[in-house]
Scaffold this active site. Structure first.
Site, PDB file in Angstrom:
ATOM      1  N   TYR A 157       0.848  -1.206   0.000  1.00 45.69           N
ATOM      2  CA  TYR A 157       0.000   0.000   0.000  1.00 45.69           C
ATOM      3  C   TYR A 157       0.886   1.261   0.000  1.00 45.69           C
ATOM      4  O   TYR A 157       0.521   2.298  -0.533  1.00 45.69           O
ATOM      5  CB  TYR A 157      -0.980  -0.027   1.180  1.00 45.69           C
ATOM      6  N   LYS A 164      -3.160   8.487   2.936  1.00 46.98           N
ATOM      7  CA  LYS A 164      -4.393   8.299   3.737  1.00 46.98           C
ATOM      8  C   LYS A 164      -4.212   8.834   5.156  1.00 46.98           C
ATOM      9  O   LYS A 164      -5.176   9.330   5.759  1.00 46.98           O
ATOM     10  CB  LYS A 164      -4.788   6.813   3.775  1.00 46.98           C
TER      11      LYS A 164
HETATM   12  P1  NAD Z   1     -12.685   3.366  -7.980  1.00 45.16           P
HETATM   13  O1  NAD Z   1     -11.583   3.121  -8.961  1.00 45.16           O
HETATM   14  O2  NAD Z   1     -14.038   2.945  -8.358  1.00 45.16           O
HETATM   15  O3  NAD Z   1     -12.709   4.902  -7.550  1.00 45.16           O
HETATM   16  C1  NAD Z   1     -11.565   5.724  -7.514  1.00 45.16           C
HETATM   17  C2  NAD Z   1     -11.962   7.000  -8.220  1.00 45.16           C
HETATM   18  O4  NAD Z   1     -10.912   7.970  -8.153  1.00 45.16           O
HETATM   19  C3  NAD Z   1     -12.259   6.766  -9.713  1.00 45.16           C
HETATM   20  O5  NAD Z   1     -13.565   7.167  -9.998  1.00 45.16           O
HETATM   21  C4  NAD Z   1     -11.256   7.652 -10.403  1.00 45.16           C
HETATM   22  O6  NAD Z   1     -11.751   8.220 -11.585  1.00 45.16           O
HETATM   23  C5  NAD Z   1     -11.022   8.716  -9.326  1.00 45.16           C
HETATM   24  N1  NAD Z   1      -9.822   9.510  -9.584  1.00 45.16           N
HETATM   25  C6  NAD Z   1      -8.543   9.085  -9.734  1.00 45.16           C
HETATM   26  N2  NAD Z   1      -7.746  10.128 -10.033  1.00 45.16           N
HETATM   27  C7  NAD Z   1      -8.536  11.235 -10.068  1.00 45.16           C
HETATM   28  C8  NAD Z   1      -8.303  12.609 -10.351  1.00 45.16           C
HETATM   29  N3  NAD Z   1      -7.091  13.076 -10.676  1.00 45.16           N
HETATM   30  N4  NAD Z   1      -9.362  13.473 -10.302  1.00 45.16           N
HETATM   31  C9  NAD Z   1     -10.602  13.026  -9.995  1.00 45.16           C
HETATM   32  N5  NAD Z   1     -10.894  11.724  -9.736  1.00 45.16           N
HETATM   33  C10 NAD Z   1      -9.859  10.854  -9.780  1.00 45.16           C
HETATM   34  O7  NAD Z   1     -12.194   2.647  -6.634  1.00 45.16           O
HETATM   35  P2  NAD Z   1     -12.790   2.674  -5.147  1.00 45.16           P
HETATM   36  O8  NAD Z   1     -12.172   1.497  -4.501  1.00 45.16           O
HETATM   37  O9  NAD Z   1     -14.247   2.824  -5.163  1.00 45.16           O
HETATM   38  O10 NAD Z   1     -12.099   3.970  -4.509  1.00 45.16           O
HETATM   39  C11 NAD Z   1     -12.832   5.014  -3.907  1.00 45.16           C
HETATM   40  C12 NAD Z   1     -12.187   5.439  -2.590  1.00 45.16           C
HETATM   41  O11 NAD Z   1     -12.308   4.383  -1.648  1.00 45.16           O
HETATM   42  C13 NAD Z   1     -10.694   5.753  -2.697  1.00 45.16           C
HETATM   43  O12 NAD Z   1     -10.409   6.872  -1.863  1.00 45.16           O
HETATM   44  C14 NAD Z   1     -10.052   4.525  -2.100  1.00 45.16           C
HETATM   45  O13 NAD Z   1      -8.783   4.804  -1.541  1.00 45.16           O
HETATM   46  C15 NAD Z   1     -11.064   4.188  -1.026  1.00 45.16           C
HETATM   47  N6  NAD Z   1     -10.991   2.828  -0.483  1.00 45.16           N
HETATM   48  C16 NAD Z   1     -11.063   1.746  -1.324  1.00 45.16           C
HETATM   49  C17 NAD Z   1     -11.018   0.468  -0.773  1.00 45.16           C
HETATM   50  C18 NAD Z   1     -11.069  -0.750  -1.675  1.00 45.16           C
HETATM   51  O14 NAD Z   1     -10.635  -1.828  -1.232  1.00 45.16           O
HETATM   52  N7  NAD Z   1     -11.605  -0.668  -2.887  1.00 45.16           N
HETATM   53  C19 NAD Z   1     -10.910   0.295   0.606  1.00 45.16           C
HETATM   54  C20 NAD Z   1     -10.853   1.427   1.434  1.00 45.16           C
HETATM   55  C21 NAD Z   1     -10.897   2.692   0.868  1.00 45.16           C
HETATM   56  O1  0WE Z   2      -7.094   2.878  -1.697  1.00 40.33           O
HETATM   57  C1  0WE Z   2      -7.130   1.844  -2.335  1.00 40.33           C
HETATM   58  C2  0WE Z   2      -6.766   1.845  -3.803  1.00 40.33           C
HETATM   59  C3  0WE Z   2      -5.717   2.868  -4.092  1.00 40.33           C
HETATM   60  C4  0WE Z   2      -5.140   2.855  -5.472  1.00 40.33           C
HETATM   61  C5  0WE Z   2      -5.084   1.733  -6.280  1.00 40.33           C
HETATM   62  C6  0WE Z   2      -4.499   1.820  -7.534  1.00 40.33           C
HETATM   63  C7  0WE Z   2      -4.341   0.625  -8.427  1.00 40.33           C
HETATM   64  C8  0WE Z   2      -4.149   1.007  -9.876  1.00 40.33           C
HETATM   65  C9  0WE Z   2      -4.583   4.034  -5.909  1.00 40.33           C
HETATM   66  N1  0WE Z   2      -3.989   4.129  -7.124  1.00 40.33           N
HETATM   67  C10 0WE Z   2      -3.947   3.052  -7.932  1.00 40.33           C
HETATM   68  N2  0WE Z   2      -3.320   3.198  -9.138  1.00 40.33           N
HETATM   69  C11 0WE Z   2      -3.323   2.234 -10.087  1.00 40.33           C
HETATM   70  O2  0WE Z   2      -2.696   2.393 -11.153  1.00 40.33           O
HETATM   71  N3  0WE Z   2      -7.466   0.669  -1.679  1.00 40.33           N
HETATM   72  C12 0WE Z   2      -7.693   0.709  -0.251  1.00 40.33           C
HETATM   73  C13 0WE Z   2      -7.503  -0.658  -2.342  1.00 40.33           C
HETATM   74  C14 0WE Z   2      -6.161  -1.284  -2.142  1.00 40.33           C
HETATM   75  O3  0WE Z   2      -5.114  -0.936  -2.936  1.00 40.33           O
HETATM   76  C15 0WE Z   2      -3.995  -1.638  -2.487  1.00 40.33           C
HETATM   77  C16 0WE Z   2      -4.382  -2.425  -1.388  1.00 40.33           C
HETATM   78  C17 0WE Z   2      -5.757  -2.197  -1.162  1.00 40.33           C
HETATM   79  C18 0WE Z   2      -6.604  -2.795  -0.096  1.00 40.33           C
HETATM   80  C19 0WE Z   2      -2.695  -1.602  -2.941  1.00 40.33           C
HETATM   81  C20 0WE Z   2      -1.743  -2.414  -2.321  1.00 40.33           C
HETATM   82  C21 0WE Z   2      -2.100  -3.192  -1.227  1.00 40.33           C
HETATM   83  C22 0WE Z   2      -3.411  -3.228  -0.750  1.00 40.33           C
END
Ligand code: NAD
Ligand code: 0WE
Length: 257
Positions: A157, A164
């Site tokens: 991560y 974060k």
């Molecule tokens: P997702 O890919 O559906 O959403 C991420 C969004 O970020 C996308 O819509 C993308 O277009 C947007 N984004 C990226 N760069 C951007 C920019 N320059 N300007 C505007 N938008 C931009 O994935 P998600 O998992 O739904 O992520 C949403 C949030 O939830 C993130 O903050 C992520 O860190 C957080 N999160 C995700 C998880 C997981 O496991 N999926 C867990 C905890 C927290």
């Molecule tokens: O916040 C996130 C996703 C963050 C994320 C993921 C990507 C993958 C593709 C941000 N930027 C990118 N850029 C890319 O090109 N999560 C909480 C989901 C997540 O991401 C991980 C996790 C978990 C959980 C990455 C490494 C290890 C665990």
């Protein structure tokens, strides 16, 4: 459909597709009667977002790359013209370069560090500042999405964990600034969910199966469950809560072994 948030408006940053956590939030808020605006990051995602949002009649769909300040300005100008006021902001945006999410953290480049922080942490403050004039004095609520990697070392991560941590600290400082103006600011720390941002993450399936073994609820969470927590944080039932992080992770974060 219920009437909990009837007459309220909100804007949701971060819908990419139907798996997005932001879409889970949108469904819960729309179900409660909130009128919504959505942003999409670039033309590649525009159609996907427009097709989804067609399910929620009366919504606005606007472009916004948070690395472009003039696009954030434009979003709030349009929301002011179309809605006149704003009750809710959902910030569900994160990005780091793929290379930075593998290998040793100490190899993080300065550019990679700056980009991850700009998109994933600073954007909350940039958005909140512009939302303030539309939200002031309406008992509004700002919600962002975070992850346990901010406070524990989660392999790979890396720089996202640092971003974060900055995001969660921003929630506290924003809550202190905006509380006197009637606006609450909170984060939801979600367990891992298979979204676009999680796709291609190394060993993601191993992580989710570990959680299903260890978490008190013995399962993973869904974006609908996160959406319902968002509904709580945007509605009157959470009126005494600000500056905090609520975990929607099946209890995983409490476990020590
Ligand atoms: P997702 O890919 O559906 O959403 C991420 C969004 O970020 C996308 O819509 C993308 O277009 C947007 N984004 C990226 N760069 C951007 C920019 N320059 N300007 C505007 N938008 C931009 O994935 P998600 O998992 O739904 O992520 C949403 C949030 O939830 C993130 O903050 C992520 O860190 C957080 N999160 C995700 C998880 C997981 O496991 N999926 C867990 C905890 C927290
Ligand atoms: O916040 C996130 C996703 C963050 C994320 C993921 C990507 C993958 C593709 C941000 N930027 C990118 N850029 C890319 O090109 N999560 C909480 C989901 C997540 O991401 C991980 C996790 C978990 C959980 C990455 C490494 C290890 C665990």
């Amino acid at each position: 459909m219920n009437t909990l948030l009837e007459g309220k408006t909100g804007i949701i940053f971060g819908v990419a597709n139907k798996r997005s956590i932001a879409w889970g939030c949108a469904k819960s808020l729309a179900q409660a009667g909130m009128r919504l605006a959505f942003t999409y990051v670039d033309e590649r995602l525009e159609k996907s977002v427009r097709d989804l949002v067609a399910e929620i009649p009366g919504s606005l769909v606007l472009p916004c790359d948070v690395t472009k300040p003039e696009e954030i300005d434009e979003v709030f100008e349009t929301v002011r013209e179309e809605f006149g006021y704003l009750d809710t902001v959902v910030h569900a945006i994160a990005f780091a370069k793929r290379d930075e999410l593998q290998g040793d953290f100490f190899n993080t480049t300065k550019d990679g560090y700056m980009l991850a922080h700009e998109v994933s942490a600073y954007s909350l403050t940039a958005i909140s500042r512009r939302a303030l004039p539309l939200m002031e004095g309406r008992e509004g609520s700002i919600v962002t999405l975070t992850y346990l990697g901010s406070e524990r070392v989660v392999p790979n991560y890396n720089v996202m964990g640092i971003a974060k941590a900055a995001l969660e600290a921003s929630v506290r400082y924003l809550a202190a600034d905006l509380g006197p103006r009637g606006i609450r600011v909170n984060a939801i720390s979600a367990g891992p969910i298979r979204t676009l941002a999680a796709s291609g993450v190394k060993d993601f399936a191993d992580m989710t199966s570990h959680i299903a073994d260890i978490a008190p609820l013995r399962r993973n969470v869904t974006s609908e469950e996160v959406g319902d927590c968002c509904l709580f944080l945007c509605g009157p039932h959470s009126r005494g809560i600000t500056g905090t992080t609520i975990f929607v992770d099946a209890g995983f974060h409490i476990m020590g072994g």
